[in-house]
Design an enzyme around this catalytic site. Structure first.
Site, mmCIF file in Angstrom:
data_model
loop_
_atom_site.group_PDB
_atom_site.id
_atom_site.type_symbol
_atom_site.label_atom_id
_atom_site.label_comp_id
_atom_site.label_asym_id
_atom_site.label_seq_id
_atom_site.Cartn_x
_atom_site.Cartn_y
_atom_site.Cartn_z
ATOM 1 N N GLY A 87 0.783 -1.196 0.101
ATOM 2 C CA GLY A 87 0.162 -0.068 -0.147
ATOM 3 C C GLY A 87 1.000 1.284 -0.339
ATOM 4 C CG LEU A 88 2.007 3.385 3.243
ATOM 5 C CD1 LEU A 88 3.622 2.914 3.646
ATOM 6 C CD2 LEU A 88 1.261 3.843 3.293
ATOM 7 C CB CYS A 89 1.396 3.215 -4.157
ATOM 8 S SG CYS A 89 0.237 1.985 -3.747
ATOM 9 N N GLY A 90 -1.289 6.033 -3.324
ATOM 10 C CA GLY A 90 -2.273 6.702 -3.399
ATOM 11 C C GLY A 90 -3.254 6.211 -3.814
ATOM 12 C CB ALA A 256 1.192 5.660 -7.581
#
Length: 302
Positions: A87-90, A256
């Site tokens: 995760g943590l990719c907008g 991203a």
């Protein structure tokens, strides 16, 4: 004093988070550069092999390949969704999943059409689980540098099912890499490969020359024959296009994440500045109170 201590504790926590987001931003930047080089090279190769297939199909006249033919009835469809493992990719995953689910709803609205939904990436698997949808196939082995061997194994299965009549159309939902400043979620049809031969060839089926974009004719001499050549190069063109989808998804994910972590780092910097000002005010108020107490005590002694 309690207020100042609470601010110091929170300030330390924000600084630690900033270190993490800054590190993740730098890692994503390094991975992005490597992934971008691979995606750029794959794009040039895919474009060129597509042109070659179109020219060969045109120059071969009546020669064609099953992967280039549109099926009469589309009754077995497959949708492959490419998401990330982390995760943590907008909004990277949400954009792709939104496009994919729109296509799934469109297919399910058609009567008598079977659908196989396949997903790559743990984020997509988790999303489908939340939606109570069981995918036909799951892939979690693809990271920031997808291996062609892994994609080749999947592509061989698609080709085999398409030739056997068990697959009529393959749609891939992924984040297309346009440039470092633009990526867009799309749903692209990879099978059949009819788009490769569009606009190419002599409809009369008599010529052995393929027309180019500038109007020139390119003569081909086939050894041993056009059919054997197409049998080799058409599946290779499909594998190249599928591999490019995975590469585009990988580089878009890093972009991203890089943008998201940069924004998080900038927000942490703002919070650090605000908390520092609050701490200074709280400390000044505390010092003022202590001075007032000292002065008041001294006045009382007098």
């Amino acid at each position: 004093m309690a207020n100042a201590r609470a601010i110091v504790k929170r300030l330390k926590s924000v600084k630690n988070i900033r270190k993490i987001t800054r590190t993740m931003e730098l890692i994503a930047t390094a991975r992005f550069k490597k992934a971008q080089d691979r995606a750029t090279e794959a794009a040039a190769y895919t474009r060129k092999i597509g042109e070659v297939v179109a020219d060969l199909a045109a120059a071969g006249g009546e020669i064609s390949h099953p992967l280039l033919k549109e099926p009469e009835n589309e009754s077995h469809l497959t949708v492959l969704v490419l998401t990330s493992n982390r995760g943590l990719c907008g909004g990277f995953n949400s954009g792709v999943l939104r496009k994919a689910m729109a296509r799934v709803r469109e297919i399910r609205a058609q009567a008598g059409v079977g659908l196989d939904l396949e997903v790559s990436g743990k984020r997509g698997i988790s999303y489908l689980k939340f939606q109570q949808i069981t995918p036909t196939e799951k892939y979690t082995q693809f990271e920031d540098q997808p291996a062609f061997a892994d994609v080749d194994a999947i592509a061989d299965r698609y080709v085999r099912e398409f030739l056997n009549g068990n697959l009529d159309r393959l749609d891939v939902a992924y984040q297309r890499f346009v440039s470092s400043g633009k990526q867009e979620p799309v749903v692209e049809t990879l099978l059949p490969l009819s788009g490769l031969a569009e606009g190419a060839g002599d409809s009369s089926g008599n010529g052995a020359a393929a027309p180019k974009a500038d109007g020139r004719q390119v003569d081909y001499e086939f050894l041993p024959n056009p059919k054997d050549i197409l049998d080799e190069i058409v599946p290779a063109a499909f594998k190249a296009r599928l591999f490019k989808c995975f590469l585009d998804s990988a580089v878009s994910e890093q972009i991203a994440r890089m943008v998201a972590m940069k924004g998080a780092t900038e927000n942490a910097d703002e919070m650090i500045g605000d908390l520092s000002q609050k701490y200074n005010r709280a400390r000044q108020a505390q010092i003022t109170n202590e001075l007032a107490e000292v002065i008041g005590g001294a006045a009382a002694l007098e």
